[in-house]
Motif scaffolding. Structure first.
Motif, short mmCIF file in Angstrom:
data_model
loop_
_atom_site.label_atom_id
_atom_site.label_comp_id
_atom_site.label_asym_id
_atom_site.label_seq_id
_atom_site.Cartn_x
_atom_site.Cartn_y
_atom_site.Cartn_z
N THR A 5 1.10 -1.40 0.07
CA THR A 5 -0.08 0.03 -0.05
C THR A 5 1.06 1.27 0.33
N ALA A 6 2.29 0.94 0.57
CA ALA A 6 2.81 2.66 0.82
C ALA A 6 3.92 2.77 -0.88
N ILE A 7 4.16 1.73 -1.50
CA ILE A 7 4.10 1.83 -3.06
C ILE A 7 3.59 2.25 -3.79
N GLU A 8 1.58 1.59 -3.44
CA GLU A 8 1.00 2.61 -3.87
C GLU A 8 0.84 4.25 -4.42
N ALA A 9 0.64 4.74 -2.22
CA ALA A 9 1.06 5.60 -2.43
C ALA A 9 2.11 6.85 -2.52
N ALA A 10 2.73 6.11 -3.71
CA ALA A 10 4.41 6.30 -3.66
C ALA A 10 4.17 7.01 -5.30
N LYS A 11 3.32 6.56 -6.31
CA LYS A 11 3.30 6.87 -7.10
C LYS A 11 3.07 8.32 -7.58
N TRP A 12 2.43 8.88 -6.82
CA TRP A 12 1.75 10.23 -8.01
C TRP A 12 2.71 11.77 -7.71
N PRO A 13 2.59 12.32 -8.13
CA PRO A 13 3.50 13.49 -7.90
C PRO A 13 3.85 14.91 -7.14
N ALA A 14 5.58 14.34 -7.31
CA ALA A 14 5.62 15.02 -5.49
C ALA A 14 4.89 16.60 -5.19
N TYR A 15 4.35 17.71 -6.05
CA TYR A 15 3.53 18.87 -5.82
C TYR A 15 2.41 18.05 -5.37
N ILE A 16 1.85 17.13 -5.50
CA ILE A 16 0.37 16.36 -4.83
C ILE A 16 0.29 17.03 -3.04
N ARG A 17 1.51 15.52 -3.07
CA ARG A 17 1.97 15.24 -1.69
C ARG A 17 2.34 16.99 -1.04
N ARG A 18 3.35 18.09 -1.57
CA ARG A 18 3.42 19.32 -1.01
C ARG A 18 1.68 20.16 -1.02
N ASN A 19 1.06 19.92 -2.00
CA ASN A 19 -0.22 20.68 -1.80
C ASN A 19 -1.07 20.24 -1.05
N ASN A 20 -0.96 19.27 -0.72
CA ASN A 20 -1.64 18.30 0.94
C ASN A 20 -1.29 18.54 1.61
N ALA A 21 0.01 18.85 2.45
CA ALA A 21 0.52 18.49 3.59
C ALA A 21 0.22 20.33 4.20
N LYS A 22 -0.04 21.16 2.67
CA LYS A 22 -0.80 22.51 3.01
C LYS A 22 -1.64 22.83 3.73
N ALA A 23 -2.35 22.03 2.74
CA ALA A 23 -4.22 21.80 3.21
C ALA A 23 -3.62 21.14 4.64
N LEU A 24 -2.97 19.64 5.52
CA LEU A 24 -3.52 19.56 6.36
C LEU A 24 -2.76 20.10 7.52
N LEU A 25 -1.65 21.05 7.14
CA LEU A 25 -1.84 21.80 9.08
C LEU A 25 -1.93 23.51 8.39
N GLY A 26 -2.56 23.63 7.29
CA GLY A 26 -3.03 24.78 7.49
C GLY A 26 -4.57 25.06 8.14
N PHE A 27 -6.17 23.72 8.66
CA PHE A 27 -6.95 23.75 8.99
C PHE A 27 -6.80 23.80 9.58
N LYS A 28 -7.73 24.59 10.80
CA LYS A 28 -8.27 25.24 11.86
C LYS A 28 -8.96 25.04 12.35
#
Length: 255
Positions: free
Chosen positions: A162-185
Motif C-alpha cells: 500500500t505504501a508503494i501505491e501511495a508513492a506513485k503520484w506526483p510530488a507536488y500533490i503531496r506538497r499541496n496536501n501537506a499545506k492543506a493538512l497543516l493549514g486547517f484549524k
C-alpha cells in the motif's frame, strides 16, 4: 464504480459496493488512495452499502497542479460530490483515517443533516495542533523520491504494497496536501458535532500521539475512545478485525 464531477470541474473516482443496509463512506488521509479500506469493505459489503474514493490528486482522480485546488474544505466538497453521484439521500456513517478525520469533520460542519455518525481512526485534532510533531519540512521530506516516500509511510505502520501505491503520484500533490493538512484549524468546533463519534487510536501511533486525540473526545458531546494495543498509525490495515468489530458495534448502536 464511476467518476463524480466536483463543483470546480475535477473528477473524483469512487467505488460503491452493496445495495442495502446502513451506508458507510470511507475517507482516506494524506496519502489519498482507497487501498487501505478494501480489506474492510470485503468483510462489510454484504451487510452495508460501502463507498470509497480516491482523493483529488491521487489514484484515478483528477490531479490539479495549483495549491489553491487543495484544502480540507475542498476535500469535504469533493466528498459531497461523490455522495451526490451515488444518489445518496440517507444519512451516512463516515469512516475515516488521519487527515480524512478532519475532512469528515469539515463535511459534518457543512452538512450536519447528512451524517449519522463519525468513526475516526489515527486522528489528530487539527493542522494547527499537529504542526509541532509534523512541521512542513518533515511532512514533505523525501516527496521527490519514491523510495523515501514509501519509507515515510512504512515507518508509520503501513504495509509495503500500500505504501508503494501511495508513492506513485506526483510530488507536488503531496506538497499541496501537506499545506492543506497543516493549514486547517477547528478551534472549538468539535463541540458542535451532535452525532455519535468513535475514535480508534493505535497505542504506538507516533505520528498522531494520544495528546492530539483526547481533546477530540473531550470536546465532542458524544464520543468514545478505543485504544488498540501494538497498533501504530494505520488501524484499518494493522488491525482490520478490530476495526470491523468496532464499526459493526458503532453502527448497531445508532439504530
Amino acid at each position: 464504480m464511476g467518476f463524480a464531477t466536483t463543483d470546480d470541474g475535477e473528477e473524483i473516482y469512487f467505488q460503491a459496493h452493496g445495495t442495502s443496509g446502513p451506508i458507510l463512506v470511507f475517507v482516506s488521509g494524506y496519502f489519498g488512495v482507497d487501498n487501505i479500506w478494501q480489506p474492510l469493505i470485503t468483510k462489510l459489503r454484504s451487510q452495508y452499502r460501502c463507498i470509497a474514493y480516491d482523493s483529488r490528486g491521487y489514484g484515478r482522480s483528477s490531479k490539479p497542479t495549483s495549491p489553491d485546488n487543495y484544502s480540507i474544505p475542498r476535500h469535504a466538497a469533493d466528498l459531497r460530490a461523490v455522495l451526490q453521484a451515488c444518489n445518496i439521500t440517507d444519512r451516512v456513517v463516515l469512516v475515516t483515517h488521519s487527515m480524512g478525520c478532519n475532512i469528515a469533520t469539515a463535511y459534518y460542519l457543512a452538512h450536519p443533516d447528512h451524517v449519522a455518525g463519525i468513526i475516526y481512526s489515527a486522528a489528530y485534532f487539527d493542522g494547527e495542533h499537529i504542526k509541532k510533531f509534523f512541521p512542513m519540512e518533515v511532512l514533505t521530506s523525501g516527496v521527490d523520491s519514491p523510495s523515501q516516500c514509501v519509507a515515510f509511510y512504512a515507518n508509520m505502520g503501513l504495509d509495503e504494497s500500500t505504501a508503494i501505491e501511495a508513492a506513485k503520484w506526483p510530488a507536488y500533490i503531496r506538497r499541496n496536501n501537506a499545506k492543506a493538512l497543516l493549514g486547517f484549524k477547528l478551534g472549538d468546533q468539535y463541540s458542535g458535532i451532535k452525532v455519535p463519534g468513535l475514535v480508534i487510536h493505535g497505542e504506538a501511533d507516533s505520528a498522531a500521539p494520544e495528546e492530539l486525540v483526547t481533546p477530540i473526545v473531550q470536546a465532542m458531546p458524544s464520543c468514545k475512545l478505543e485504544i488498540l494495543k501494538g497498533v501504530r498509525h494505520f488501524p484499518p490495515t494493522e488491525a482490520p478485525e478490530e476495526m470491523e468489530r468496532l464499526i459493526r458495534e458503532f453502527v448497531s448502536n445508532l439504530s
